[in-house]
Design an enzyme around this catalytic site. Structure first.
Site, PDB file in Angstrom:
ATOM      1  N   HIS A  61       0.829  -1.208   0.000  1.00  0.00           N
ATOM      2  CA  HIS A  61       0.000   0.000   0.000  1.00  0.00           C
ATOM      3  C   HIS A  61       0.862   1.256   0.000  1.00  0.00           C
ATOM      4  CE1 HIS A  61      -4.054   1.717   1.570  1.00  0.00           C
ATOM      5  NE2 HIS A  61      -3.325   2.702   1.050  1.00  0.00           N
ATOM      6  N   HIS A  63       1.524   5.186  -2.172  1.00  0.00           N
ATOM      7  CA  HIS A  63       1.073   6.183  -3.148  1.00  0.00           C
ATOM      8  C   HIS A  63       2.313   6.831  -3.763  1.00  0.00           C
ATOM      9  CE1 HIS A  63      -3.127   5.993  -1.640  1.00  0.00           C
ATOM     10  NE2 HIS A  63      -2.522   5.718  -0.492  1.00  0.00           N
ATOM     11  N   ARG A  65       2.179   8.695  -6.568  1.00  0.00           N
ATOM     12  CA  ARG A  65       1.715   9.988  -7.096  1.00  0.00           C
ATOM     13  C   ARG A  65       1.940  10.201  -8.600  1.00  0.00           C
ATOM     14  NH1 ARG A  65      -1.551  10.475  -2.955  1.00  0.00           N
ATOM     15  NH2 ARG A  65      -0.620  11.230  -1.025  1.00  0.00           N
ATOM     16  N   ASN A  95      -4.860   6.179  -7.117  1.00  0.00           N
ATOM     17  CA  ASN A  95      -5.404   7.545  -7.066  1.00  0.00           C
ATOM     18  C   ASN A  95      -4.382   8.566  -7.550  1.00  0.00           C
ATOM     19  OD1 ASN A  95      -3.912   7.014  -4.707  1.00  0.00           O
ATOM     20  ND2 ASN A  95      -5.073   8.487  -3.495  1.00  0.00           N
ATOM     21  N   ASP A 153      -8.840   3.143  -3.140  1.00  0.00           N
ATOM     22  CA  ASP A 153      -8.285   3.674  -1.897  1.00  0.00           C
ATOM     23  C   ASP A 153      -8.291   5.198  -1.884  1.00  0.00           C
ATOM     24  OD1 ASP A 153      -6.920   3.225   0.685  1.00  0.00           O
ATOM     25  OD2 ASP A 153      -5.354   4.381  -0.300  1.00  0.00           O
ATOM     26  N   HIS A 233      -5.450  -0.569   5.682  1.00  0.00           N
ATOM     27  CA  HIS A 233      -5.186   0.263   6.874  1.00  0.00           C
ATOM     28  C   HIS A 233      -6.258   0.136   7.964  1.00  0.00           C
ATOM     29  CE1 HIS A 233      -7.826   2.733   4.447  1.00  0.00           C
ATOM     30  NE2 HIS A 233      -6.859   3.231   3.701  1.00  0.00           N
ATOM     31  N   ASN A 281      -6.195   9.323   7.090  1.00  0.00           N
ATOM     32  CA  ASN A 281      -7.486   8.666   6.929  1.00  0.00           C
ATOM     33  C   ASN A 281      -7.267   7.194   6.590  1.00  0.00           C
ATOM     34  OD1 ASN A 281     -10.235   8.319   6.774  1.00  0.00           O
ATOM     35  ND2 ASN A 281     -10.409   9.052   4.680  1.00  0.00           N
ATOM     36  N   ASP A 308       1.055   2.604   3.769  1.00  0.00           N
ATOM     37  CA  ASP A 308       0.164   3.670   3.307  1.00  0.00           C
ATOM     38  C   ASP A 308       0.961   4.955   3.090  1.00  0.00           C
ATOM     39  OD1 ASP A 308      -2.057   5.043   2.464  1.00  0.00           O
ATOM     40  OD2 ASP A 308      -3.036   5.147   4.423  1.00  0.00           O
ATOM     41  N   HIS A 312       3.087  14.343   0.665  1.00  0.00           N
ATOM     42  CA  HIS A 312       2.423  15.611   0.402  1.00  0.00           C
ATOM     43  C   HIS A 312       3.451  16.743   0.442  1.00  0.00           C
ATOM     44  CE1 HIS A 312      -1.673  14.122   0.422  1.00  0.00           C
ATOM     45  NE2 HIS A 312      -1.456  13.503   1.564  1.00  0.00           N
TER      46      HIS A 312
END
Length: 429
Positions: A61, A63, A65, A95, A153, A233, A281, A308, A312
């Protein structure tokens, strides 16, 4: 022939029940021999005496980007972070911008990872087009292009009817659905867990029941359809109970937990003075939830630990708490946190941790690896249990720095990451 001999290490391979001093010989990207006193036969020798040699760790899991938000992370920087954190493979959530809901986007990710990735990248396709929860994506095309699972997700599949159809459709292609469990009407405008802490801080909270409701629903739907559901998660006591009961009935349900949900509670929001690096989240839950998740990890209800990893920019986080983006980076801290706070505190056995990070993730999604048996891919994670150092976000390989663990002193770190027989990362000793 490309060869490499890892000599003198403690080999832990839960898939084979191994935990002993052994040499590991790699040839042409695969494991050739694992036994005491292997002869080099012309192979370069890597001295791993005093270190622990494991099957390569797999993050189910993350990200990355890319495409679309390369200001936060790229496949190149994210996989370098993974290698530095001891992971030989990462599963990339869909995502992105645009969402990975078509074969063309999947192929682009695969090609970019092949060209620039420091570790293996397994794309995860979207359950629904645009992750809007309305129309199913084309699962056969996604799998053919390289997707190993499906997930919306970041957004729950709110409709039980759509989720049922997704489980039925995915079953035809032997794909698991990685489930973001959140009842959206209970989570609306919430920025942390609902409870005494949120009341004290004056922040709108979402109840843990909102997660458990969807876990219960989707365990029942997996039972109805015979499909495979993997709870992402997991963070709430009632969710652990739902998974545990589903497994006891023979439902095809698995689950993961993150280091931050295992180690932190919603008290961290108060203790850090609204530090937005505690906003995620699902949110950090109550101490009772945290202990229940830890218990589920220890008794086998929870199959895997996943990061996860959610990078950012500074601007995404340097705002009011309720306006900040959800998530933290995790690839470079997850293994060390688990070694120090779980294994080091006697909460999880080292061999069990290796299974949670390697053997089980490979099993859950049917991925290569998860073992050092001869003929397996030569993906290895080497650990230095004696290494002690401080988390320094400024030195991360990741493009982002959003972590609540900056400054933590941890004992036990990845020392070497080997992917396909090639050293992808090595800590200076």
């Amino acid at each position: 022939m490309s060869r490499l001999l890892l000599k003198g290490g403690r080999v832990i391979d839960p898939a084979q029940g191994l935990d002993q001093a052994l040499d590991v010989l790699i040839a042409e990207g695969t494991i050739e021999e694992v036994s005491p006193r292997v002869q080099p036969r012309g192979a370069p020798v890597l001295d791993v005496k005093g270190l622990v040699v494991c099957p390569g760790f797999i993050d189910l899991h993350a990200h990355l980007r890319e495409p679309g938000r390369e200001d936060k992370e790229t496949i190149a920087t994210g996989t370098r972070a993974a290698a530095a954190g001891g992971f030989t493979a990462v599963c990339a959530m869909p995502n992105t911008e645009p969402v990975n809901d078509t074969a063309g986007i999947t192929r682009a990710i695969v090609e970019k990872a092949r060209a620039e990735g420091a570790v293996r990248v397994y794309p995860i396709g979207a359950i629904t087009r645009g992750q809007k929860g309305e129309e199913l994506a084309e699962y056969g095309d996604l799998k053919e292009a390289g997707c190993v699972a499906l997930s919306d997700d970041g957004r729950p599949v709110a409709s039980a009817r759509i989720m049922r159809r997704a489980l039925e459709y995915a079953k035809a292609f032997d794909l698991a659905l990685i489930d973001h469990c959140e009842e959206p009407t209970l989570a609306e405008k919430a920025c942390m867990n609902e409870g005494p802490v949120s009341t004290h801080l004056g922040l709108r909270g979402q109840p843990a029941a909102g997660e458990a409701i969807v876990v219960e629903r989707d365990v029942l739907l997996a039972e109805l359809t015979g499909g495979r559901v993997h709870v992402a998660h997991l963070s709430a006591a009632a969710s652990v109970d739902a998974v545990r009961r589903g497994k006891a009935r023979g439902v095809r349900v698995t689950a993961e937990a993150t280091p931050h949900h295992l180690l932190l509670s919603d008290e961290a929001v108060r203790e850090t003075g609204y530090d937005t690096n505690t906003k995620m989240n699902p949110p950090l839950r109550s101490e009772a939830d945290r202990l229940a998740v830890l218990a589920g990890l220890r008794d086998g209800t929870i199959d895997c630990i996943a990061t996860d990893h959610a990078p950012h920019t500074v601007d995404d986080k340097k705002v009011e708490y309720d306006q900040a983006a959800n998530g933290i980076v995790g690839l470079e801290t997850a293994v060390a946190l688990c070694l120090d706070r779980l294994v080091g505190h006697g909460l999880v056995e080292l061999a069990h941790l290796v299974a949670l990070l390697s053997t089980n993730p490979a099993r859950v999604l049917g991925l290569p690896g998860g073992t050092l048996a001869p003929g397996s891919p030569a993906d290895l994670t080497v650990l230095d249990l004696a290494k002690k150092r401080q988390v320094d976000a400024a030195r991360f390989e990741s493009r982002s720095r959003n972590t609540p663990f900056d400054g933590w002193i941890l004992k036990g770190w990845p020392a070497i990451t080997i992917v396909g027989g090639r050293v992808a990362w090595k800590e200076a000793r």
